[in-house]
Design a protein around this motif. Sequence first.
Motif, short mmCIF file in Angstrom:
data_model
loop_
_atom_site.label_atom_id
_atom_site.label_comp_id
_atom_site.label_asym_id
_atom_site.label_seq_id
_atom_site.Cartn_x
_atom_site.Cartn_y
_atom_site.Cartn_z
N ILE A 276 0.82 -1.20 0.00
CA ILE A 276 0.00 0.00 0.00
C ILE A 276 0.86 1.26 0.00
O ILE A 276 0.43 2.32 -0.46
N GLN A 277 2.10 1.17 0.50
CA GLN A 277 2.98 2.34 0.51
C GLN A 277 3.28 2.82 -0.90
O GLN A 277 3.47 4.00 -1.15
N LEU A 278 3.34 1.88 -1.85
CA LEU A 278 3.61 2.24 -3.24
C LEU A 278 2.56 3.21 -3.76
O LEU A 278 2.85 4.10 -4.56
N LEU A 279 1.34 3.04 -3.30
CA LEU A 279 0.22 3.78 -3.86
C LEU A 279 -0.18 4.96 -2.98
O LEU A 279 -1.30 5.45 -3.05
N ALA A 280 0.75 5.42 -2.12
CA ALA A 280 0.43 6.52 -1.21
C ALA A 280 0.04 7.77 -1.96
O ALA A 280 -0.75 8.57 -1.47
N ASN A 281 0.58 7.96 -3.16
CA ASN A 281 0.27 9.16 -3.94
C ASN A 281 -0.98 9.00 -4.80
O ASN A 281 -1.44 9.98 -5.37
N ARG A 282 -1.47 7.77 -4.94
CA ARG A 282 -2.60 7.55 -5.83
C ARG A 282 -3.86 8.16 -5.25
O ARG A 282 -4.44 7.65 -4.29
N ALA A 283 -4.30 9.27 -5.83
CA ALA A 283 -5.48 9.96 -5.31
C ALA A 283 -6.73 9.12 -5.45
O ALA A 283 -7.63 9.17 -4.60
N ASP A 284 -6.82 8.31 -6.52
CA ASP A 284 -8.02 7.51 -6.70
C ASP A 284 -8.11 6.39 -5.66
O ASP A 284 -9.20 6.04 -5.20
N VAL A 285 -6.94 5.84 -5.26
CA VAL A 285 -6.93 4.82 -4.20
C VAL A 285 -7.37 5.45 -2.88
O VAL A 285 -8.19 4.89 -2.14
N HIS A 286 -6.82 6.63 -2.58
CA HIS A 286 -7.20 7.31 -1.33
C HIS A 286 -8.67 7.73 -1.37
O HIS A 286 -9.37 7.65 -0.36
N ALA A 287 -9.14 8.16 -2.54
CA ALA A 287 -10.55 8.55 -2.67
C ALA A 287 -11.47 7.36 -2.42
O ALA A 287 -12.52 7.49 -1.77
N ALA A 288 -11.06 6.18 -2.91
CA ALA A 288 -11.87 4.98 -2.69
C ALA A 288 -11.92 4.63 -1.20
O ALA A 288 -12.96 4.21 -0.68
N GLU A 289 -10.79 4.83 -0.51
CA GLU A 289 -10.79 4.56 0.93
C GLU A 289 -11.62 5.60 1.69
O GLU A 289 -12.31 5.27 2.65
N MET A 290 -11.56 6.85 1.25
CA MET A 290 -12.38 7.88 1.90
C MET A 290 -13.88 7.62 1.66
O MET A 290 -14.71 7.91 2.52
N ALA A 291 -14.21 7.06 0.49
CA ALA A 291 -15.60 6.67 0.24
C ALA A 291 -16.02 5.55 1.18
O ALA A 291 -17.15 5.51 1.67
#
Length: 461
Positions: A276-291
């Motif tokens: 998951i550290q690899l994708l720390a910058n991925r806004a879409d991954v973070h957006a999915a988690e915030m959803a």
Amino acid sequence: MKKIIMMMAASLMLTGCGLYSKYERPDVNTQGLIRDVVSDGDTLTLNTDENFGNLPWREVFTDPQLQGLIATALENNTDLRNAALNVKMMEDMLTVAKLAFLPSVGIAPQGTISRLQMDGASTSKTYQLPISASWNVDLFGNILSQKRSAQMQLLSTKDYQVVVKTNIICGVANLYYTLMMLDEQLAILNDMEGLTKETWEMMKLQNQLGMARSTSVQSAEASYYSVQAQAVDLKRQIREMENSMSLLLNEPGHQIPRGKFSEQSLPSEFSAGVGIQLLANRADVHAAEMALAQCYYDTETARSRFYPNITVSGTAMFTNNLGAAVVNPGKWLLSAVGSLTQPIFQHGQIVAGLKVAKAKQEQAYNTWQNTILKAGNEVSNALLLYNSSDEKSKLEAKQVEVLQQNVEDTKLLYRSKGSSYLEVIQAQSSLLNARINKVQDDFSKMQAVVNLYQALGGGSK
């Protein structure tokens, strides 16, 4: 006093039950998220301290003209402007959710003039200046969970804004490199057009001297027209790419200034990471988690509706109308009331609402997991594209060198009547295809860099 203590105790018990608990990231399996580009069985393990996605876009795309185009697109693009407006709207909605903790206050002044229709009757003037306040006691976390849900929605909206920004940066870069690739292929075709024209003229001369058949002249002429037709098709593609770029810039279609394909310099050493550290910058991954977090708090809100709704309200009114008496000047009339509403039967709406909220939370979890897997897949594919394109380009460079020599040797053989003209045409055609393929694979390397930058969440800084 006893009632207050009982309410506080109930609040502590509910806290332990989870009504006031905060969202925590669920466990997700990221083993083998990124495949190694060489070994089929190994995963990629690289240094996470120098993540390629952390680089500012100006350090990745160093061409001055490309930087100018990206800056223009970030300033003018309507999708990015709309994303910024969405963030502003969510900020306003969060402000409303925060203000829900405060009492609602209202004022409704009234005045009345009355007079009996009889001799000697006086005019009665009454007035009321009421100020009312109502406060919903959030003992069971209903307002708190709604506020937290609004916070998660705001974060998700900001993530979407970053996604749009990243897509614009990488979209402009891809179109820019595509235009230069088409320019390079057109230059190759122009060289081949001159070569085939020269061959055609030579064949006509030899035919006049009786040294070549008319069919050889026809083949040379057909080859010349074939190259011209390919050039026309490339010119059309260039116009289409320029129109697409202009649309990203939010400008009418126009010619796009650009550099030369061979002069481009892009990073060639990449550092990613695993998990998951690899994708720390991925806004879409973070957006999915915030959803997912938002759905978590929506479930808490739905659960809180099973508990009582406690409301405290009060009124302070300055009036001269005290029932049967009219007093001048007026007096203050104060009142306060507390109410508790416990739902008993709501036609199954509360139960259904909780079930729906739980189902949506499960859907959001599935979406988040799938987003992580897709992100890892995109990183793997970008790295694979870069390495395979780089390897092919090196092989094609050798192929072009051999075919260039083959064209020259075949011409010498033809002039000495050691071969037919068909061999000359075939040699030229092979060289043309090899040069175009090499340009295509060099472009694929550039595209892989852009895709990898996008896959790692680049452009957020």
